[in-house]
Design an enzyme around this catalytic site. Sequence first.
Site, short mmCIF file in Angstrom:
data_model
loop_
_atom_site.label_atom_id
_atom_site.label_comp_id
_atom_site.label_asym_id
_atom_site.label_seq_id
_atom_site.Cartn_x
_atom_site.Cartn_y
_atom_site.Cartn_z
N GLY A 423 6.56 35.33 29.59
CA GLY A 423 7.03 34.02 29.98
C GLY A 423 6.89 33.80 31.47
O GLY A 423 6.59 34.73 32.22
N PRO A 424 7.08 32.58 31.90
CA PRO A 424 6.95 32.28 33.34
C PRO A 424 8.06 32.94 34.15
O PRO A 424 9.05 33.41 33.60
CB PRO A 424 7.06 30.75 33.37
CG PRO A 424 7.77 30.39 32.12
CD PRO A 424 7.40 31.39 31.09
N PRO A 425 7.91 33.00 35.46
CA PRO A 425 8.95 33.61 36.29
C PRO A 425 10.25 32.84 36.23
O PRO A 425 10.28 31.62 36.09
CB PRO A 425 8.35 33.54 37.71
CG PRO A 425 6.88 33.37 37.51
CD PRO A 425 6.72 32.60 36.25
N GLY A 426 11.34 33.60 36.33
CA GLY A 426 12.65 32.97 36.42
C GLY A 426 13.31 32.63 35.11
O GLY A 426 14.35 31.97 35.10
N VAL A 427 12.76 33.08 33.97
CA VAL A 427 13.38 32.76 32.68
C VAL A 427 14.32 33.86 32.21
O VAL A 427 14.91 33.75 31.14
CB VAL A 427 12.32 32.47 31.61
CG1 VAL A 427 11.51 31.25 31.98
CG2 VAL A 427 11.40 33.67 31.41
N GLY A 428 14.44 34.96 32.98
CA GLY A 428 15.43 35.98 32.64
C GLY A 428 14.91 37.17 31.89
O GLY A 428 15.64 37.80 31.14
N LYS A 429 13.64 37.54 32.12
CA LYS A 429 13.07 38.67 31.38
C LYS A 429 13.71 39.99 31.81
O LYS A 429 14.12 40.80 30.97
CB LYS A 429 11.55 38.71 31.59
CG LYS A 429 10.82 37.47 31.10
CD LYS A 429 9.32 37.62 31.21
CE LYS A 429 8.84 37.67 32.65
NZ LYS A 429 9.11 36.42 33.39
N THR A 430 13.78 40.23 33.10
CA THR A 430 14.33 41.50 33.59
C THR A 430 15.82 41.60 33.33
O THR A 430 16.32 42.65 32.89
CB THR A 430 14.03 41.65 35.10
OG1 THR A 430 12.62 41.55 35.31
CG2 THR A 430 14.52 42.99 35.61
N SER A 748 -8.25 22.55 26.00
CA SER A 748 -7.23 21.63 25.50
C SER A 748 -7.24 20.28 26.20
O SER A 748 -6.45 19.41 25.83
CB SER A 748 -5.84 22.26 25.65
OG SER A 748 -5.56 22.54 27.00
N LYS A 791 3.87 23.26 26.82
CA LYS A 791 3.37 21.94 27.17
C LYS A 791 4.39 20.85 26.87
O LYS A 791 4.57 19.92 27.66
CB LYS A 791 2.07 21.66 26.42
CG LYS A 791 0.92 22.57 26.83
CD LYS A 791 -0.31 22.34 25.97
CE LYS A 791 -1.46 23.26 26.38
NZ LYS A 791 -2.66 23.07 25.54
#
Length: 877
Positions: A423-430, A748, A791
């Site tokens: 996912g993109p940065p800042g979504v809480g993966k870590t 696309s 999107k």
Amino acid sequence: MPASRWHSSLNELLNWIGASNEELLDLLMPTTFGVVGAAALAEIKAEPADKKAEGAKYPETLPILPLRGVVVYPQTAVPLTVGQPRSVKLVDDVVASDKLVGLVASTNPELETPGPGDLYRVGTIATIHRLLRAPDGTVRLLVQGMDRFRLKEFVQEEPYLRASIELAAEQVEEGLEIDALARNARDQFQQITQMIPSFPEELASSITSIEDPLQTAYTIANFQRIDLKDSQEILELDSVSEKLKKLAGLLAREAEVLQLGQKIQNEARGEIEKVQRDYFLREQMKAIQKELGEKDEQAVEAEEIRQKIEAAHMPEEADKMARRELDRLSKLPTAAAEYGVIRTYLDWLVELPWSKSTEDNLEIAHAREILEKDHYGLEDVKERILEFLAVRKLRVDRKGEPSQPSKDLIRREREGVILCFVGPPGVGKTSLGQSIARAMGRKFTRISLGGLRDEAEIRGHRRTYIGAMPGRILQALRRVESRNPVFMLDEIDKLTFDFHGDPASALLEVLDPEQNVEFRDNYIEVSYDLSQVFFITTANTLETIPGPLRDRMEIISLSGYTDTEKMAIARGYLIPRQIRENSLRDGEVRFTDEALAKIIRQYTREAGVRGLERRIGAICRKSATRIAEGKSTSFSITPKIVEEFLEHPVFLGPDEVALRVSMPGVAPGLAWTPYGGDVLFIEATAMPGAKGFQVTGSVGNIMQESARAALSFVRSRTRQLGLDAAFFDRADIHMHIPAGAQPKDGPSAGVTMATALVSLVSGRKVKKGVGMTGEITLRGQVLPVGGIKEKVLAAHRNGLRRIILPKRNAPDLDDVPDEVRKSVDFVLAQTVDDVLRAALEDKKKDPSSPRTNSRTRKPSTGSGGRKKPAKSGSGRR
């Protein structure tokens, strides 16, 4: 260059002047005022008394010889070397006349040709006693200081300096104080000479036997190592007592420096002697212990390692290797180079967590509570974690029940799990990995793989290399002291490779449940079981992860947050954290919903919440500043205060989209990026020409092919679309995708390009609030694309409320949050005709053309053919 001191030994000086040792000492002593020689020496010694009685007579002007880095004192003899042509001429003229010269030190020793302004104002009148011309063209001379003088003015600068002078007699005090100062200086100098073995003992004795205070000061200063500035200061001081006091301070400092140097030498010598002494004592101790039947220090160390091996409970292979290396260690002398290598290897073996593990907390309700408390949303991820815990719980609970043995004798039972959060940065993966560890009661560790390019970082170095050590996997397990932690591998999509190897290939063994039960590090050389480790990897995109590595992981996508989710995250997590970090109290800063909505929509446009937290932090800091200044006690953050603290909005929101599509030829498309979705505007314009077509905006090959396919489709359907067929014959078309500095590629954008071309040719603008995505074919079919959730979320963030998608992407809408699905009108298009009907404004009717209107109502024409699908399109929406 100016004259400088001739650094020669006493023997060299003796050979040069051709005198005996006694005569040389007399010459260098201040009682001597003449050249060496039996008769001349007596004459010169008697000369000062006569001159003192009748008053010394010197010329009113003297040639001035600049000195570099040296000060010549009265009543002292100094060897000098001269090499500059003008200085050599000066010496020649002086020797040919009265042999008197003025010696003045240069303020800057680096100057090659000092002028009148580069000299000190006080110098010494000297006479030249000896002169020698060296083969290299330099002149060596021995000068004798006579009296001190001050420069008045320079009367000549060429071919050398000449100045008028006035004598500057010293103030000679008498009494006990001056005698004490002189004796103290002599004692200090004698102490210093004793610490310098190369200093001649006869010369030191002669100097310390001087009685005259002024003579004492000048003589010691002449032989002592002193900086130029301090040397000149001693010469310029008028009072003899002040000269001696200044000299005493310099001698005390020099004595301290010499004592410290001797101390350092003695310590270094003592250390070497200690090593030798320890070696002999150790050998003697071994012999004594052998006679007494006792164990030596090496045997005790080996026994300690043996006990650690027993306590580590290693597998059979590792235990066998450890004991074999221990036997080798016990037979080696401690001074052997291999001793330290084996000892370090054994330390790594016994400190790895072979049997240490934490007990899992398998309570589903507890895990769900922690996951819900730490993270808002992310239901798919939470559900997958709970599934893993449920399987582990059933396995533990049913371990004692009888079960049919597996018929698969090749594949082992897999217990580990490898998840990949994309996912993109800042979504809480870590942070999600940390919550998983807390929910399961396991320890947490992480390493970053970004920029890793050496295979040895994963598998370790072989022990044959100097400084070899295990790879990062085993290093992290050693730090965490557990064999079953939650292990996060951050930025797995940013691995690189070069001639050192491919770390992505090395990770295949780590992240393969079939292989990691016997992971072999190059340094450890024995298998280590990684199957109990809960591996979690993170990435921003899957495209850069090699296929074999991606195949071994379970992919979980974290697309981003909606505005409502961001607002909930801000209130539940971001605002309380920023209030704590900025030392604010609860209630001092309160955010209204309108203020948060303004920050989210007009100051941040991202999939995650990092930018949102930075903006909230900026507001909290500005509030803290005003509270600290006493301007206010609390703040209620409203949209007006947001604009005051954060200045002008960065994004215009829906107004920006409406402004961009306010003219024909512009169509908003939806794009996927590794950092979330985005809205991409495609612009088309025409100019006089002949069928020319170009695409700009840093687009890739695939996007250029989509643009040409869109153009070919539109030109092939001009009649059905109601377009002027001759338009393309008399015009060139330029298609541009703004933000040209950012590379773009992908299929696309096909429907968006076709829509922009039709809008340009027909003059029909795109409806406000419409966005689209989809790949097209030359026959006008709309094909499915990826990244639908990202999107759609990007379109929703930008205020688009009608989104045109390929019909075959309808199942992907299940991943879109309900909040977004309810607020967006989705149009599922199967052909480009469906896209154009939904995207373009209706064509204005011309009342002067009734025939055209009548034809458009006939179902057999292209326009009538569009009318029927319009109803079906509405039904799908």
